[in-house]
Design a protein around this motif. Structure first.
Motif, short mmCIF file in Angstrom:
data_model
loop_
_atom_site.label_atom_id
_atom_site.label_comp_id
_atom_site.label_asym_id
_atom_site.label_seq_id
_atom_site.Cartn_x
_atom_site.Cartn_y
_atom_site.Cartn_z
N SER A 236 1.24 3.84 -2.80
CA SER A 236 0.41 5.33 -2.90
C SER A 236 1.72 6.43 -3.50
CB SER A 236 0.63 5.39 -0.96
OG SER A 236 -0.23 4.71 -0.72
N THR A 237 2.34 6.26 -3.64
CA THR A 237 3.62 7.09 -4.82
C THR A 237 2.47 7.56 -5.64
OG1 THR A 237 5.34 5.50 -4.03
CG2 THR A 237 5.73 6.92 -6.10
N VAL B 219 -10.15 4.53 -3.99
CA VAL B 219 -9.36 5.58 -4.55
C VAL B 219 -10.24 7.14 -3.95
CG1 VAL B 219 -8.02 4.37 -5.86
CG2 VAL B 219 -10.17 5.62 -6.61
N ALA C 259 -4.39 8.11 -4.65
CA ALA C 259 -4.32 8.75 -3.43
C ALA C 259 -5.03 7.23 -3.32
CB ALA C 259 -5.10 9.58 -3.71
N LEU C 260 -4.84 6.39 -1.79
CA LEU C 260 -5.84 5.84 -1.71
C LEU C 260 -5.98 5.85 -0.19
CD1 LEU C 260 -2.98 2.72 -2.44
CD2 LEU C 260 -4.76 3.07 -4.22
N GLU C 261 -7.25 4.86 -0.35
CA GLU C 261 -8.14 5.04 1.35
C GLU C 261 -8.33 3.39 1.64
OE1 GLU C 261 -11.73 6.58 0.09
OE2 GLU C 261 -11.06 8.42 0.00
N LYS D 35 -1.78 11.04 -8.57
CA LYS D 35 -1.18 11.40 -8.05
C LYS D 35 -0.12 12.24 -9.11
CE LYS D 35 -0.61 10.17 -3.13
NZ LYS D 35 0.01 9.39 -2.08
N LYS E 167 0.77 -1.10 -0.24
CA LYS E 167 -0.10 -0.68 -0.07
C LYS E 167 0.57 1.57 0.24
CE LYS E 167 -4.11 1.89 1.79
NZ LYS E 167 -4.86 1.99 3.46
N TYR F 97 -8.05 -1.09 -3.41
CA TYR F 97 -7.69 -0.64 -2.68
C TYR F 97 -9.29 0.45 -3.24
CZ TYR F 97 -3.69 -2.22 -1.89
OH TYR F 97 -1.87 -3.34 -1.34
#
Length: 167
Positions: free
Chosen positions: A29-30, A53, A33-35, A59, A25, A51
């Motif tokens: 996340s680089t 988003v 935009a993960l939730e 990003k 994760k 995931y």
């Protein structure tokens, strides 16, 4: 003796997973935009994750290409290659990528997906991924470092990640 068996079991189990959930994760996340994590399975030879988003899922670090030819160049020169073509699904894009350049992007994406079957087979997650792969306007990406395919489905607001090791 019981503690030694427990410790040995933990070491063996830890060695059976291809990826660590938190590390994967953080890595993804680089670019996204993960939730919350909705699904995560990692076995010795495959990983599959879903995931949720954010409303703006991409990003700035992810450079998205708009043609197979540009994606081929990005694939050759970078760690991650992403392609979005408004009128095409990730399946359509993968087919086009097989014909673009030397076909490496398309081949790697197909191989990673095929090798990840064991982590999805028979689950609801498999159905969600199938929908995303055929969704017109979904983004397709491939990460060389993790050898994983990513699909961002803007309707489901999900990032799908699949990867698998060579048998």
């Amino acid at each position: 003796v019981g503690s030694l068996i427990t410790l040995f079991s933990l070491v063996v189990l830890a060695g059976c997973a291809r990826d660590d959930e938190a590390e994967l994760k953080a890595h993804l996340s680089t670019w996204f935009a993960l939730e919350e994590t909705e699904y995560f399975v990692s076995k010795k030879r495959c990983t599959a994750a879903i995931y949720k988003v954010a409303k703006v899922p991409l990003k700035p670090a992810l450079v998205v290409q708009r043609s197979p030819e540009d994606a081929v160049t990005a694939f050759r020169t970078g760690k991650v290659a992403a392609v979005f073509m408004n009128q095409y699904s990730p399946n359509d894009i993968a087919d086009a990528m097989l014909l673009a350049g030397d076909g490496a992007f398309g081949k790697e994406a197909l191989h990673a997906s095929a090798r990840a079957v064991d982590c999805l087979q028979g689950t609801l997650a498999e159905g969600y991924l199938r929908v995303a792969l055929t969704r017109t306007g979904a983004l397709l990406a491939y990460d060389k470092e993790s050898e994983g395919v990513m699909v961002v489905d803007h309707v489901q607001m999900r990032l799908f990640y699949v990867a698998g090791a060579v048998l």
